[in-house]
Motif scaffolding. Structure first.
Motif, PDB file in Angstrom:
ATOM      1  N   THR A   1       0.864  -1.179   0.000  1.00  0.00           N
ATOM      2  CA  THR A   1       0.000   0.000   0.000  1.00  0.00           C
ATOM      3  C   THR A   1       0.899   1.227   0.000  1.00  0.00           C
ATOM      4  O   THR A   1       1.920   1.250   0.681  1.00  0.00           O
ATOM      5  CB  THR A   1      -0.926   0.020   1.235  1.00  0.00           C
ATOM      6  OG1 THR A   1      -0.155  -0.215   2.423  1.00  0.00           O
ATOM      7  CG2 THR A   1      -1.998  -1.039   1.134  1.00  0.00           C
ATOM      8  N   SER A   2       0.533   2.234  -0.792  1.00  0.00           N
ATOM      9  CA  SER A   2       1.403   3.393  -0.952  1.00  0.00           C
ATOM     10  C   SER A   2       0.564   4.664  -1.015  1.00  0.00           C
ATOM     11  O   SER A   2      -0.625   4.626  -1.340  1.00  0.00           O
ATOM     12  CB  SER A   2       2.208   3.173  -2.241  1.00  0.00           C
ATOM     13  OG  SER A   2       2.850   4.336  -2.637  1.00  0.00           O
ATOM     14  N   GLY A   3       1.167   5.812  -0.677  1.00  0.00           N
ATOM     15  CA  GLY A   3       0.423   7.084  -0.664  1.00  0.00           C
ATOM     16  C   GLY A   3      -0.429   7.188   0.587  1.00  0.00           C
ATOM     17  O   GLY A   3      -0.199   6.476   1.569  1.00  0.00           O
ATOM     18  N   GLY A   4      -1.438   8.050   0.542  1.00  0.00           N
ATOM     19  CA  GLY A   4      -2.313   8.212   1.711  1.00  0.00           C
ATOM     20  C   GLY A   4      -3.119   6.960   1.964  1.00  0.00           C
ATOM     21  O   GLY A   4      -3.623   6.334   1.026  1.00  0.00           O
TER      22      GLY A   4
ATOM     23  N   ARG B   1       5.511  -0.405   4.058  1.00  0.00           N
ATOM     24  CA  ARG B   1       5.868   1.008   3.813  1.00  0.00           C
ATOM     25  C   ARG B   1       5.993   1.341   2.326  1.00  0.00           C
ATOM     26  O   ARG B   1       6.898   2.060   1.899  1.00  0.00           O
ATOM     27  CB  ARG B   1       7.126   1.384   4.580  1.00  0.00           C
ATOM     28  CG  ARG B   1       6.933   1.156   6.077  1.00  0.00           C
ATOM     29  CD  ARG B   1       8.130   1.466   6.921  1.00  0.00           C
ATOM     30  NE  ARG B   1       7.773   1.252   8.328  1.00  0.00           N
ATOM     31  CZ  ARG B   1       7.842   0.084   8.958  1.00  0.00           C
ATOM     32  NH1 ARG B   1       8.256  -0.996   8.322  1.00  0.00           N
ATOM     33  NH2 ARG B   1       7.475  -0.030  10.215  1.00  0.00           N
ATOM     34  N   GLY B   2       5.098   0.778   1.536  1.00  0.00           N
ATOM     35  CA  GLY B   2       4.988   1.134   0.118  1.00  0.00           C
ATOM     36  C   GLY B   2       6.236   0.846  -0.689  1.00  0.00           C
ATOM     37  O   GLY B   2       6.958  -0.131  -0.443  1.00  0.00           O
ATOM     38  N   TRP B   3       6.510   1.722  -1.670  1.00  0.00           N
ATOM     39  CA  TRP B   3       7.645   1.506  -2.569  1.00  0.00           C
ATOM     40  C   TRP B   3       8.959   1.514  -1.801  1.00  0.00           C
ATOM     41  O   TRP B   3       9.916   0.844  -2.196  1.00  0.00           O
ATOM     42  CB  TRP B   3       7.671   2.565  -3.661  1.00  0.00           C
ATOM     43  CG  TRP B   3       6.483   2.531  -4.584  1.00  0.00           C
ATOM     44  CD1 TRP B   3       5.583   3.521  -4.811  1.00  0.00           C
ATOM     45  CD2 TRP B   3       6.072   1.438  -5.417  1.00  0.00           C
ATOM     46  NE1 TRP B   3       4.645   3.128  -5.719  1.00  0.00           N
ATOM     47  CE2 TRP B   3       4.909   1.848  -6.114  1.00  0.00           C
ATOM     48  CE3 TRP B   3       6.560   0.138  -5.637  1.00  0.00           C
ATOM     49  CZ2 TRP B   3       4.243   1.018  -7.006  1.00  0.00           C
ATOM     50  CZ3 TRP B   3       5.886  -0.685  -6.539  1.00  0.00           C
ATOM     51  CH2 TRP B   3       4.752  -0.242  -7.199  1.00  0.00           C
ATOM     52  N   ALA B   4       9.007   2.268  -0.701  1.00  0.00           N
ATOM     53  CA  ALA B   4      10.238   2.308   0.100  1.00  0.00           C
ATOM     54  C   ALA B   4      10.586   0.906   0.597  1.00  0.00           C
ATOM     55  O   ALA B   4      11.761   0.518   0.644  1.00  0.00           O
ATOM     56  CB  ALA B   4      10.066   3.259   1.278  1.00  0.00           C
ATOM     57  N   GLY B   5       9.566   0.132   0.924  1.00  0.00           N
ATOM     58  CA  GLY B   5       9.773  -1.234   1.414  1.00  0.00           C
ATOM     59  C   GLY B   5      10.277  -2.160   0.328  1.00  0.00           C
ATOM     60  O   GLY B   5      10.981  -3.141   0.605  1.00  0.00           O
TER      61      GLY B   5
END
Ligand code: F6P
Length: 329
Positions: free
Chosen positions: A16-19, A47-51
């Motif tokens: 899941t990414s963004g708000g 933590r989205g794309w960072a993950g």
């Protein structure tokens, strides 16, 4: 749960990414359970794309997604990653996919998430997007997960404001989220019977969109007023100051803020999230990539991400027309 083996797709990731948006957990649950049903293993990327860049993952078995269908937020956490927009970050994400043996990634989020998905797809990673944002501002789909819950939360808050505004014969100016779009404000404004609704799709004019409407309402005998302001249209504080200065009223300003993003998802959000999660897995299992799962009326369809991002979305003209009539034109 019966397992059926599927071609080359053995392991997928979901993020899941963004708000965050209510219903994201229901979508994660659906992705995991739909994948397992096809004999595909699923891992959660936190933590989205960072993950995906750092390899921050967690295994997701069927039991790991039990009792989350009713929970707001996202169990996978979410973030906005600047690093993912760089060539270096992208290469790292691609390397993580290879290292983890991911045959596909399901990305749940808004249009920023889809841009990231599209970039990743250009490096040969199979990706499918699921629209999740309270803003409902993604061009390719009639509906985004979280919108209904956020709208209902805002309506519940404004109904409470209405009680006290009515008792004191006051004017409430309420700012709702929506980023650069007015879908949330329009739906909420219609649902609370607002005196005026300000949306970014229409250039703001204090005189014709606020003052004139309040004057007309006063003439018809009203003594309390609700002005709904989309955050992308104007600042509720400024609108309140203008009302005080030009109309001699003593308004109360409320910025609903992140309260709109939390809470247990509504039936609509749970059902849409579950249907979209199922569809995303079906697409990956059938070897399709760079697709976005979309709502088209009551149907769930899929579109190419590039095509989806280049489409134009306008406010529903019929809804907008009804709003102008309900607020005295
Ligand atoms: O996109 C969802 C949203 O809640 C918008 O409505 C709002 O403008 C933005 O996110 C707020 O972002 P943040 O959570 O970073 O403050």
């Amino acid at each position: 749960m019966e397992e059926k083996k599927t071609g080359a797709v053995r392991r997928i990731g979901v993020l899941t990414s963004g708000g965050d948006a209510p219903g994201m957990n229901a979508a994660i649950r659906s992705v995991v359970r739909s994948a397992l049903q096809r004999g595909i293993e699923c891992v959660g990327i936190r933590r989205g794309w960072a993950g995906l860049i750092s390899g921050d993952i967690t295994p997701l078995a069927s039991a790991d997604v039990s009792r989350i269908i009713n929970r707001g937020g996202t169990i996978l956490y979410t973030a906005r990653s600047d690093q993912f927009r760089t060539e270096e970050g992208m290469l790292q994400a691609v390397a993580t996919c290879k290292l983890l043996g991911l045959d596909g990634v399901v990305a749940i989020g808004g249009d920023g998430t889809f841009r990231g998905a599209n970039a990743l797809a250009s490096y040969g990673v199979s990706v499918v997007g699921i629209p999740g944002t309270i803003d409902n501002d993604i061009v390719c789909t009639d509906y985004t997960i979280g919108f209904d819950t956020a709208a209902n939360t805002a309506v519940e808050c404004i109904d409470r404001l209405r009680d006290t505004m009515q008792s004191h014969e006051r004017c409430a100016v309420v700012e709702v989220m929506g980023r650069r779009a007015g879908y949330l404000a329009l739906a909420v404004g219609l649902a609370v019977g607002a005196t005026a609704v300000l949306v970014p799709e229409r250039p703001y004019s204090f005189e014709s969109h606020v003052a004139e409407k309040i004057r007309r309402a006063r003439l018809s005998g009203k003594t309390n007023f609700i002005i709904v302001v989309a955050e992308g249209a104007a600042s509720a504080v400024t609108v309140g100051e203008e009302i005080r200065e030009h109309l001699g009223l003593d308004p109360r300003v409320t910025i609903l803020g992140h309260i709109q993003r939390g809470g247990s998802p509504t039936v609509k959000d749970r059902v849409m999230a579950t249907r979209m999660g199922y569809e995303a897995v079906r697409l990956l299992a059938e070897g399709k990539t760079n697709r976005v799962v979309c709502a088209e009326g009551e149907s769930i369809v899929d579109r190419d991400i590039v095509e989806a991002l280049s489409m134009e979305k306008t406010l529903n003209p019929e809804e907008f027309q009804v709003m102008t009539v309900m607020t005295g034109a």
